[in-house]
Design a protein around this motif. Structure first.
Motif, PDB file in Angstrom:
ATOM      1  N   THR A  39       0.839  -1.194   0.000  1.00 31.33           N
ATOM      2  CA  THR A  39       0.000   0.000   0.000  1.00 31.33           C
ATOM      3  C   THR A  39       0.874   1.244   0.000  1.00 31.33           C
ATOM      4  OG1 THR A  39      -1.632   1.286   1.238  1.00 31.33           O
ATOM      5  CG2 THR A  39      -0.125  -0.066   2.521  1.00 31.33           C
ATOM      6  N   TYR A  40       0.331   2.334  -0.518  1.00 28.80           N
ATOM      7  CA  TYR A  40       1.041   3.604  -0.436  1.00 28.80           C
ATOM      8  C   TYR A  40       0.786   4.282   0.903  1.00 28.80           C
ATOM      9  CZ  TYR A  40       1.484   3.326  -5.549  1.00 28.80           C
ATOM     10  OH  TYR A  40       1.780   2.941  -6.834  1.00 28.80           O
ATOM     11  N   GLN A  41      -0.181   3.766   1.629  1.00 31.35           N
ATOM     12  CA  GLN A  41      -0.588   4.442   2.862  1.00 31.35           C
ATOM     13  C   GLN A  41       0.360   4.154   4.013  1.00 31.35           C
ATOM     14  OE1 GLN A  41      -4.723   2.925   2.661  1.00 31.35           O
ATOM     15  NE2 GLN A  41      -5.302   5.056   2.963  1.00 31.35           N
ATOM     16  N   GLY A  42       0.262   4.955   5.045  1.00 29.48           N
ATOM     17  CA  GLY A  42       1.114   4.781   6.212  1.00 29.48           C
ATOM     18  C   GLY A  42       2.441   5.472   6.004  1.00 29.48           C
ATOM     19  N   GLY A  51       6.041   4.864   2.432  1.00 33.00           N
ATOM     20  CA  GLY A  51       6.327   6.118   1.747  1.00 33.00           C
ATOM     21  C   GLY A  51       7.746   6.591   2.004  1.00 33.00           C
ATOM     22  N   SER A  99       1.324  -0.504  -6.371  1.00 30.59           N
ATOM     23  CA  SER A  99       0.690  -0.964  -5.150  1.00 30.59           C
ATOM     24  C   SER A  99      -0.378  -1.967  -5.531  1.00 30.59           C
ATOM     25  CB  SER A  99       0.072   0.225  -4.432  1.00 30.59           C
ATOM     26  OG  SER A  99      -1.002  -0.173  -3.644  1.00 30.59           O
ATOM     27  N   GLY A 123       0.106   9.524  -0.013  1.00 35.07           N
ATOM     28  CA  GLY A 123      -0.069   8.077   0.034  1.00 35.07           C
ATOM     29  C   GLY A 123      -1.531   7.677   0.063  1.00 35.07           C
ATOM     30  N   ASP A 124      -2.304   8.368   0.864  1.00 30.07           N
ATOM     31  CA  ASP A 124      -3.733   8.067   0.948  1.00 30.07           C
ATOM     32  C   ASP A 124      -4.417   8.263  -0.397  1.00 30.07           C
ATOM     33  OD1 ASP A 124      -3.407   7.529   3.570  1.00 30.07           O
ATOM     34  OD2 ASP A 124      -4.496   9.278   4.333  1.00 30.07           O
ATOM     35  N   GLN A 163      -3.427   5.694  -3.029  1.00 31.99           N
ATOM     36  CA  GLN A 163      -4.023   4.386  -2.790  1.00 31.99           C
ATOM     37  C   GLN A 163      -5.476   4.345  -3.252  1.00 31.99           C
ATOM     38  OE1 GLN A 163      -2.136   1.826  -1.883  1.00 31.99           O
ATOM     39  NE2 GLN A 163      -3.933   0.580  -2.341  1.00 31.99           N
ATOM     40  N   GLN A 180      -5.459   4.171  -7.013  1.00 30.33           N
ATOM     41  CA  GLN A 180      -5.015   2.830  -7.385  1.00 30.33           C
ATOM     42  C   GLN A 180      -6.167   1.826  -7.291  1.00 30.33           C
ATOM     43  OE1 GLN A 180      -2.465   0.742  -8.146  1.00 30.33           O
ATOM     44  NE2 GLN A 180      -3.599  -1.058  -7.484  1.00 30.33           N
TER      45      GLN A 180
END
Lengths: 325, 325
Positions: free
Chosen positions: A70-73, A77, A98, B77-78, B81, B84
């Motif tokens: 995931t790109y989150q967190g 990143g 992702s 990032g959020d 995602q 995506q």
DNA sequence: AGCCTGTGCACCGTGAAAGCG
DNA sequence: CCGCTTTCACGGTGCACAGGC
């Protein structure tokens, strides 16, 4: 103005397509005069080589692909950015993906793969590596295949540091908060925690004190609230910093003082851990160092197709005020 | 086993390459029997179409590229995602780039571009859009070019909400903390803040109360500490949540109660804003909705080459305990 | 002959128009 | 018209070779 091709340049420069190709690729088969003339024209036409054609012919792009869950967190990143910076300096282009492994990775467009936190079991990854037929560096799994390498965090050492800190504190009723089930890091941290807990307390009830926070601060907040209301635990070893924040939140709701009434430790040293009050004691992996080692391993693999190798990076303990000692 | 091509399949199936191509692309030019036979063989050979060749022939990949200024921080990032997830469901593949615009984006491999928080001045972006010759959706800039669209946050409305909340609170000595100078969002928020401040207080000293936190919690922490030690301000309007966290940290160091002694508001509603105590009052843009609108605009552009269009998304005010009222 | 500079051409894998029985 | 094949083009690369000095 439509896209210019070698053919267009050749026509204008009054030479053959081959000559243009040689000229632009700095081959010695072309005189400096001709080369200069051709480069000038290419520039004027705003020529951009067609990557598909180039790649079709040569089977070689300079594209490296990073696959993340995931790109989150904060974690992914940060790491991606470090790798990106290094590769850019070395003339490679990093692209990130992702989600599920995309088809494009299997095609010739991509020269190599870096894999971070990708969720899959080992056999699946083994198989993937075998069919892929290009260099892969794993950052969160230890895989034994030719044409691959692993550069991973020494999770056991990190957990050892954290566990020792909690052991020395006055809060000894430890609760362990794991990440999600597909995470290799979480699995390794779990095993290490179990080892140290069992060895240290000489008890076999480790599994009763483990809860999944799914790497999610909200989920962990709810867990924490329940535990603190019942005074069930007074020490929390969280497998990442975000989850530790969830415990902070629960403690604050109940007017419980972190670092006094309870102790909390996290993992990763993300930016939040220095911003909360009191600061979160955690372990840190130098992400720059990690990224550099990953790139090194990648380049070695690419150059030599050497067999697999596992590099472990030692985390450092970062002591802040969240532990009562 | 080396990579199988259409040719290999054709040889085994005893048909021509064209037939294989038709069969695998579900063209009606092939009998069902032949198609089944060919698909079976393709499957056994683990056939993966060569993207370069496909793209060279068709000028059409299903690759969309997102360019961001950085992978770091919660915001990018959020959003990445969410996009995506949507694109994956629609059969597109999203790849992400960070840093300077890579060459690959200009080649035919990439069908279109989404641009988030990319730092460049408008003329540079205009020029880029013109030479690129493929659909672009801007997420943080409003650009007027054919073949592009913008889907942006209504920063003015967001700032209005936040300013009004602070106005109503008992803490009225407001300090504004901006992001970095290259950010278009920060610039828009600045202009809006200036407008409301000047209108509301009927004073022309706005610029004296503005400080750059560079979207960085540490920088903002230092600013906050200075201001709070001198009791210079008691209300902080931060242009994102991370920086608001820096003020929380400073307040905690000085034993100042957020939501009572001072008021803080942020922007973005990142996950930290619900985890800190008291919760951070902030404005939220529905990232899912945003992502969907971006994808919609992209598809429209791709289908019709329609002229540019600017969509503004309205943020929502999220009230939590960080404001004294 | 041997070096230098430039050319012709086959080829990568695919898709689609045109042809054929 | 169906079902399949032949042929060609996409853009670039690099080998083998040609011609001039």
């Amino acid at each position: 103005m439509e896209k210019a091709s070698l053919k267009d340049i050749a026509r204008i420069a009054n030479v053959s397509v081959a000559t243009v190709s040689y000229a632009l690729n700095n081959s010695s088969q072309v005189s400096e005069v001709t080369r200069a003339k051709i480069k000038k024209i290419a520039n004027e036409l705003n020529y951009i080589p067609n990557l598909s054609a180039q790649n079709l012919r040569t089977n070689n792009s300079n594209l490296i692909c990073a696959i993340v869950n995931t790109y989150q967190g904060n974690f992914n990143g940060d790491v991606l950015q470090e790798i990106q910076d290094i590769l850019e300096r070395k003339g490679f282009q990093l692209l990130a993906f992702s989600g599920s492994i995309p088809d494009i990775v299997k095609t010739d467009i991509i020269d190599g793969v870096l894999m971070l936190n990708y969720r899959a079991d080992s056999t699946e990854l083994q198989q993937f590596t075998n069919t892929l037929n290009k260099p892969i560096v794993f950052m969160t799994n230890e895989i034994n295949t030719a044409n691959s390498a692993s550069v991973v965090i020494d999770n056991r050492l990190g957990i050892k540091y954290l566990f020792d800190v909690l052991k020395k504190s006055k809060n000894e009723r430890i609760c362990f908060i794991t990440g999600d089930d597909n995470s290799f890091n979480s699995e390794q941290r779990y095993n290490a925690a179990k080892e140290f807990y069992t060895k240290s307390f000489k008890k076999n009830d480790f599994s009763q004190h483990v809860y999944s926070g799914q790497y999610d601060p909200i989920v962990t907040y709810q867990l924490g609230k329940r535990f603190l209301e019942n005074d069930q635990y007074d020490a929390f070893l969280c497998f990442n910093d975000d989850m530790a924040l969830g415990i902070y939140h629960a403690a604050s709701d109940l007017n419980i003082k972190v670092g006094k009434d309870i102790s909390i430790v996290g993992f990763d040293d993300s930016y939040v851990s220095s911003v909360v009050s009191p600061g979160l004691t955690t372990v840190q992996v130098d992400k720059k160092e990690w990224a550099e080692e990953v790139v090194n391993q990648y380049l070695e693999l690419k150059a030599s197709k050497s067999t697999n190798k596992v590099v472990k990076l030692s985390p450092k303990l970062i002591l802040r005020g969240s532990v009562n000692q």
